[in-house]
Each structure stands twice: as C-alpha cells, then as structure tokens.
Design an enzyme around this catalytic site. Structure first.
Site, PDB file in Angstrom:
ATOM      1  N   GLY A 247       0.840  -1.179   0.000  1.00 54.83           N
ATOM      2  CA  GLY A 247       0.000   0.000   0.000  1.00 54.83           C
ATOM      3  C   GLY A 247       0.879   1.233   0.000  1.00 54.83           C
ATOM      4  N   SER A 248       0.479   2.309   0.665  1.00 51.05           N
ATOM      5  CA  SER A 248       1.345   3.473   0.891  1.00 51.05           C
ATOM      6  C   SER A 248       0.557   4.766   0.943  1.00 51.05           C
ATOM      7  CB  SER A 248       2.434   3.644  -0.170  1.00 51.05           C
ATOM      8  OG  SER A 248       3.267   2.515  -0.239  1.00 51.05           O
ATOM      9  N   ASN A 249       1.144   5.760   1.607  1.00 52.90           N
ATOM     10  CA  ASN A 249       0.728   7.160   1.519  1.00 52.90           C
ATOM     11  C   ASN A 249       1.925   7.979   1.068  1.00 52.90           C
ATOM     12  OD1 ASN A 249      -1.808   6.669   3.107  1.00 52.90           O
ATOM     13  ND2 ASN A 249      -0.383   6.436   4.803  1.00 52.90           N
ATOM     14  N   ASN A 519      -3.362   5.223  -2.380  1.00 52.23           N
ATOM     15  CA  ASN A 519      -3.718   4.006  -3.118  1.00 52.23           C
ATOM     16  C   ASN A 519      -5.082   4.037  -3.769  1.00 52.23           C
ATOM     17  OD1 ASN A 519      -2.161   2.488  -0.366  1.00 52.23           O
ATOM     18  ND2 ASN A 519      -1.181   2.780  -2.341  1.00 52.23           N
TER      19      ASN A 519
END
Length: 811
Positions: A247-249, A519
């Site tokens: 995932g990620s921000n 995402n």
C-alpha cells in the site's frame, strides 16, 4: 568552522582514494571503462578490482562511496549482505527455482517475489523464466528498452559485493547459518530479481494459474460456466491485481504552502515487515556523479525511494491494472490451438523440470500464446476455465520491463521534479506504483506513470467479451476477444516499447499546492484540481474513496490551507494516528449502544451480552489509534466484526456523493441487523481474552523484539489511519502480537536553503533481520516511541557522527 568542514571533506576523499588504490585479488576484474555494452555476468563474480568505502552512522545506516557504478554496486551488495544475508539468499533460492529442492515442494513461500502458494508452483514458474532465457533477452536490448551500461555495472558489482561478503564472513543469522542454500550469485540473478519485482502485479500474481493450466484431456459437452453477477465479477477482478501486503501514503507540498517557499515530501510506504520485500537504508555516492540517500528494496542496487540535495520522491501502489486477459477461441480439433481470424495457431509448449527434496523431479508443461501464458483463475470468483472451446491468456507488458533501475537512477540524479518526470517519460520503467515528488525550488509532482497494456476505453468497448463487459467498467480488468486480430493492443508513438501507453496519456499533476495519494486513483490527488480524462485501466473517477484516502486528503488539504509548513508538520502528520472511520462512526455507535433495552445485545451464539460498559468507552474514545488511547482497541475489534456482518451497501445512511468525496458516505446505519451482533461479539471476545474494554491500545498492540515488548500506535486499513499497520490478532495471548505489514521506510524531507536537505527518516522494522545484530530492533524501538532518525547526508554530518565506523571493502 570553515577550516574544519574543509578538513572533513578532504578526509572523506582521502578514504575513497586510499580504497581505490588497494591491491586487487586475482579473479574477475571490473567491466572495462571503455566497454560500450557491458554484459551481465552469468558466473559468480566474487573477486576483482572492485572496492568501496562504507561509513556507518547511527542505526547501522551505511554511506557508500565509490568511484564508479561497478564499485558502488559492489559496496551496496556487500553492505546489504551484512544486514540481510538470509533474506537475500532465500530470495535467490526462489529466483533459481530451487525452493522444492531445499525446502520441499509443499511448503508455503513468503510471497516476496510472487503470489505462488507453494514452493513447487514458484519453482515451476521461475525455472520456466530461466529455461526460456527471458531475462537474458531483456538484458541484450539496447537502452532505453533494456538496462543502461550504468545499471548493468551496478548489478554485476552488487553480485560481486554480495559474494565477497559471503566469502569473507560467517553468517550468524540463525535463519540460514550453515545452510547449503546460501550460495554465490551472478549478475543475472540480480537482474532476475528486478524482473520478479516488475511482474508482481501481472505474471507474479498468476503463478499458480500459469503453472496449473492444463488442456482438457477429453471432449466434453458441458456448457461454459455462467457469468458471475456484476458484484462478484468486480470482486474477482480486483483480487487479480491486488498486490498482497502492499500500500502506501505520500504527499508533496509546493512552495506556496511552506515556510521557506521550498517543497516538502512525506513518504509512508506500507510494505511487509518480514521476508524479502523489505526496504534497506543507505546513501550512495560517486563524487561528482551521484549522491542520494533512501530505501532500496532488498536485492536492488539503486535507491527505490529517497532524496538528494535537490529532490525527494516516494511511491504508492497505483490503481492501474498492469495486465490484460485475452479470451481464446480454441480449435475444435485441438484444445492446444486457438483461432485468430479463423486461422489456427498452435500454443507453444514449455516443459519445466524441478528437482524435489527427498523425491523424484517433477516435470510440468506451461502453455504460451501470442498474448502470453494460458492461465486459470487463481481464485473462484472470476471463472477462467480451460475447456474444449475456450481458454484465457495473460498479457503482461512488464514481462518485457527491466527499466525500473534506470528510472530510479534518473530520480537519484535529478535536480528537480522536472527531471523526475523526464526519467519517468524516457525510461517508462515503473510497473505498479505512482510517483510523488517535491524539490528544493518549491515544485510538486504527482505522476501515475505506469507500464500498462495500451487498452483504451474505445478498444475495450469494441473488443470486450461478455465477461470483459462486466470486469472492465467495474475494475479496469480487460478481457478481450483473442480470436480477432483487430482486437490487438495498440501502440503509442511516444512509448518506449510497443503495446504500452506513452507518457502523454499518463495522469499527471504538476505544481499543485499539494498532491497526495493513498492508493486510490489519480482523481483525488488534489481536491481542488481533480485529475480526469484518463482511460479506465488507470483507475476510476468519481467513485468512493477508502477511509485512509478520505482522512489523508482532508489532513493534507488542511495543512496546505494553513501554510507555513515545515518538516516538523510532516512528522506530526505521520504519527497523528487519527482514525477516519472512528470520527465517522464511533459517536453513532455509542448512541445506538446506549439506547439498547437493558444494555444488552445478542451475539452470534444467540445469547444476550451486557454491552453497557462499551457504550461509554466508545463515547469517550478520542478517535485516535495512539498507544495510550483507551477505546481504540474496542472500536478496532468492533469495526472488523461490523464489516463482516453488515454489507457495504447497508453500512451508511448517507451514500457517497462525488460532490463531497471526503465527507461521504457518512452516518452509521445502526439499524442494520449486524450492528448489535458485532457489538456483542466484540465485548464477548475481549472479556474472554481478559482484556478490559477501556484498555490502552499499546498494552495489547505490540511487537516483541529481543525479549522486549514494544507497543505500537497506528491501525488497520479499514480504520483509515495514515500510520497503517496490520497486526496479528491472537485471542489466546491477549491481543495483537507482531505486525505483518504497514509503515516501513518513512521519510520526511525538506530544504532550508543550505546545501544539505532537512531529512528525518525511520525504518520501522530496523536495518537487519538478523536477531544477533545490534540493528535488529533499534529503529523499531524508535517507531514504538514515535521518534525519528536525523538523517546525515552531507559530509560534515556523516563524519561527525559519534557512531562513525569506516569499512574499506574490496575484492
């Protein structure tokens, strides 16, 4: 002070000069400086005229100085092996197709390099890649279609450095100490690892479906399977390209929002905490050529996410679907031949043999077409059967992509976001992530520059099969009619290779006050400047966002509006631990709980449960997932149960509106039948585990490292927390113990007008996976305490580190 700084720089240069003058061992030498087309080594490069200086600072972070790319690769491979020998060696066993030989065919993989469910499936796939010479052909292509000379030197050097460390040191990690499968590697092995990472979202996610595909053995009159309903097809299609444990921000602010008019970047990738897809920190320097710091995925010779004196970048897993499916019309006389415009084409048969521990070798056949391998569905929701009339083939354009390292190297040398975009456009090597960047001149950038099959909405409309007419609008997964030549994937004139989109079609947003991604699709990169006009395969527009996106966009928009931002604001955002879902639903849940007759609710077992205490705990909860938050654990367990008990369409009273994507949907539907059951089951679960309903989160959400319990803040995906973690629930032992994946290599980067970037970093799971290393848990301890590493980028800072340790490595 000026004299001291000059002396420090001179000292660093002297260290490098001394190292490059060291006598060389007698085996393989560095690739010739005059060579225009260096070859990737297929031997085991373990010696030669390769050398580097490694300066270690706090937390075991190496600052690697070398005089060229081969030496830099050597130093990087040596230093990675020192920290991650077992994780790396395990990955190379995977890439050689030797897991069944060493660990048995039925054992589960760690899913680092593919989604293969067991060792045999993994080996059949990767041995097929090897036997077919896939990676060698890609290496032979001239740049930019294939890797550049610099990247080939890095890969060969990395292999030599890794081998040299193994030869010069004893492995102390109990995961592989003394194991026969810890072996030297080649430059080809390093390149194959890059290939595996590139196809994670395509062939890597279909390994079981590729290796299990078999033609029907006898004619059958059975009818074709019925099409799933739209909802099931959409779910199945989305699962096909959901890269597990990822995932990620990331957010970039431009100069209009910051205290000094310069850019800011906060990167928070969500990756596995164990296994071979971890990040590893370093700084890479070739004086006068390259100076960059950040995190590299294990086995990578370049910085994957990082910063230099002028620019910082991060990545987030994108919504673009990096593959397409092609429905084949089979020859009635032969299920291994398919028709294109009425003419039969025979499938290509690839037999692969895998050695097996304590057993006979296993030989299986894979079937390939002009589109790619024949596949079966890896799950049951989306039917992809091979019958006497129909089969499905997978097209993965990243199976021709060894350009990621060149793209990353371009970022590493960039002087601003324009150079980052230029590297994206000229190499087109990003397989399944977005790029978010900021620079010292105050620019910001969001780019969904992905390697995607060039499937336009018009092509999908003209060529989708009945199944594709459901999956493409719902999930962006194209299922095209493979029996028609006019349904072939098109080409863009500005694309680096045929069959993919060119740079002009990529969703991009430049110089907005902020750009953010968590995402979801490019549409919500900035609330005031929505990105639209892209093909459906890149992602949806005007659709409901995840709770994490909703909270993140609201947070960063408010920060941008406040202005005067500094790196400290980024640090606070990382550990704010606000739960978007909690802010939306906790008050509604508390009110409905308090209104229950007699304070009781009926659980799954059919018995009445006194839930009255939970009402007050939910009402007083501060809506954060901080370690000392009381009520956070109760809401977390309740919400997980509610998601299973109440369908999404019944969860909220106010539905989603594209006019208010952050504020909707809202108002929890406490009238849904599953609401009270979820509440009762949560209270029952916590009481059975001996956990008070108002327990502090950190008392029951923690990891244990070297015998020390380290409480963690943060929360799971559905809670909408920026600081995402996915902890492992263990009712018998009273809570969440350990963490599967989540916040990993975090970086908060800005500039203050000096020559040194202002950077704070944190590698949540620490630099080494060896429990005997002093750097096995030191940064995990920092993460638990929500503290940061003050990055040392400039020479004066590196050489003044109280932990400075200098190692000269050479072959």
């Amino acid at each position: 002070m000026r004299t001291r700084r000059r002396r420090l720089v001179v000292t660093a240069v002297a260290l490098l000069t001394a190292t490059t003058a060291l006598p060389a061992a007698t085996a393989q030498s560095r690739p010739s400086e005059a060579s225009q087309a260096p070859r990737i080594s297929q031997q085991h490069p373990s010696h030669g005229r390769l050398s580097a200086v490694i300066r270690y600072t706090e937390y075991g972070i190496p600052h690697i100085v070398a005089k060229d790319y081969a030496d830099l690769g050597f130093g990087s491979g040596w230093a990675q092996a020192a920290d991650q020998a077992c994780a790396l060696a395990d990955g190379f066993v995977t890439l050689r197709g030797d897991r069944s030989r060493w660990f048995g065919p039925d054992a589960e993989t760690d899913f680092s390099l593919s989604d293969a469910s067991d060792n045999l499936s993994s080996d059949l796939y990767f041995r097929g890649v090897r036997d077919n010479g896939t990676v060698e052909r890609l290496l032979a292509q001239p740049a930019p279609q294939g890797p550049s000379r610099s990247v080939k030197d890095l890969m060969n050097g990395w292999a030599a450095g890794y081998n040299t460390w193994l030869k010069q040191n004893r492995v102390t990690d109990p995961a592989c100490a003394g194991a026969g499968w810890v072996r030297p590697v080649t430059g080809l092995d390093v390149a194959t690892r890059a290939y595996a990472l590139a196809v994670l979202g395509g062939q890597g996610g279909f390994v079981d479906g590729i290796t299990a595909a078999r033609p029907p053995t006898a004619p059958t009159t059975a009818t074709e399977p019925a099409l799933p309903d739209a909802a099931a097809a959409a779910r199945g299609a989305r699962e096909l390209f959901a890269i597990s444990d990822m995932g990620s921000n990331a957010v970039a602010f431009n100069g209009s929002t910051t205290a000094g008019g310069r850019g800011l970047l906060l990167g928070n990738p969500h990756y596995p905490w164990q296994g071979g897809r971890r990040f590893w920190q370093s700084q890479q320097t070739i004086p006068g050529e390259l100076n960059v710091a950040g995190g590299s995925l294990l086995g990578s010779p370049t910085i994957s996410i990082g910063y230099n004196a002028n620019v910082a970048w991060s990545h987030t897993v994108a919504t673009g679907v990096p593959f397409s499916l092609h429905q084949l019309k089979l020859d009635p006389a032969d299920p291994t031949a398919y028709l294109v415009d009425g003419r039969p084409e025979r499938m290509t048969r690839r037999s692969v043999t895998v050695p097996v521990k304590d057993g006979a070798p296993v030989t299986r056949t894979q079937w390939w077409t002009r589109y790619g391998p024949v596949v079966l569905s890896p799950d049951g929701e989306l039917p992809l059967p091979w019958t006497t009339t129909t089969a499905y083939a997978l097209n993965d354009p990243n199976a021709a992509n060894l350009r990621f390292y060149d793209t990353s190297l371009g970022f590493s040398k960039a002087r601003g976001t324009a150079d980052v975009l230029r590297s994206l456009d000229s190499h087109q090597g990003i397989p399944w992530v977005n790029t978010v960047a900021a620079d010292s001149a105050g620019h910001s950038l969001f780019a969904q520059s992905q390697v995607l099959p060039r499937i336009t909405d018009a092509l999908a409309a003209a060529c989708s099969t009945p199944l594709g007419r459901v999956t493409y609008p719902a999930a962006g997964v194209a299922v095209l009619d493979g029996s028609r030549a006019d349904c072939a994937i098109g080409d863009d004139p500005d694309a680096v290779v045929p069959g993919i989109f060119g740079p002009a079609r990529m969703p991009t947003l430049k110089d907005a006050p902020y750009v953010e991604n968590s995402n979801d699709s490019a549409w919500l990169a900035n609330l005031d400047k929505p990105v639209t006009g892209y093909e459906r395969i890149f992602g949806p527009v005007r659709t409901a966002a995840s709770p994490r996106t909703r909270g993140a966009v609201a947070d960063v928009a408010a920060l941008a509006a406040k202005g005067g931002l500094t790196v400290a604001d980024l640090q606070r955002q990382q550990f704010a631990n606000r739960s978007t879902t909690g802010a939306l639903a906790a008050a509604d849940a508390a009110r409905a709980c308090a209104a229950l007759p007699g304070g009781t609710a009926t659980g799954s077992a059919g018995t009445a449960v006194d839930v009255s205490e939970a009402c007050g705990v939910l009402a007083s909860w501060d809506r954060t997932m901080n370690r000392d938050s009381r009520g956070a654990l109760l809401f977390d367990r309740f919400w997980r149960k509610l998601l299973g008990a109440v369908p999404s369409a019944q969860r909220w009273k106010v539905p989603f509106s594209a006019a208010d994507p952050v504020g909707t949907p809202n108002t929890l539907n406490t009238d849904a039948p599953g609401f009270t059951k979820a509440l009762a089951d949560t209270v029952t679960e916590l009481r059975a585990a001996g956990i008070p309903l108002n327990a502090r989160l950190g008392d029951h959400q923690y990891v244990v490292r070297q015998g020390q319990r380290m409480p963690l803040g943060g929360g799971t995906e559905s809670l909408g927390v920026w600081n995402k973690i996915e902890p492992v629930w263990d009712t018998a032992n009273g809570g969440y113990q350990d963490n599967k994946f989540g916040s990993s290599h975090i970086q908060a980067v800005g500039w203050d007008g000096s020559r040194c970037p202002v950077a704070r970093t944190l590698l949540t799971y620490s630099q080494s996976s060896n429990p005997n290393s002093p750097h096995f848990a030191d940064q995990t301890r920092l993460f638990s305490a929500e503290k940061w590493v003050r990055a040392r980028f400039c020479e004066k800072d590196i050489l003044s580190s109280p932990a400075l340790r200098v190692v000269r490595v050479h072959g």
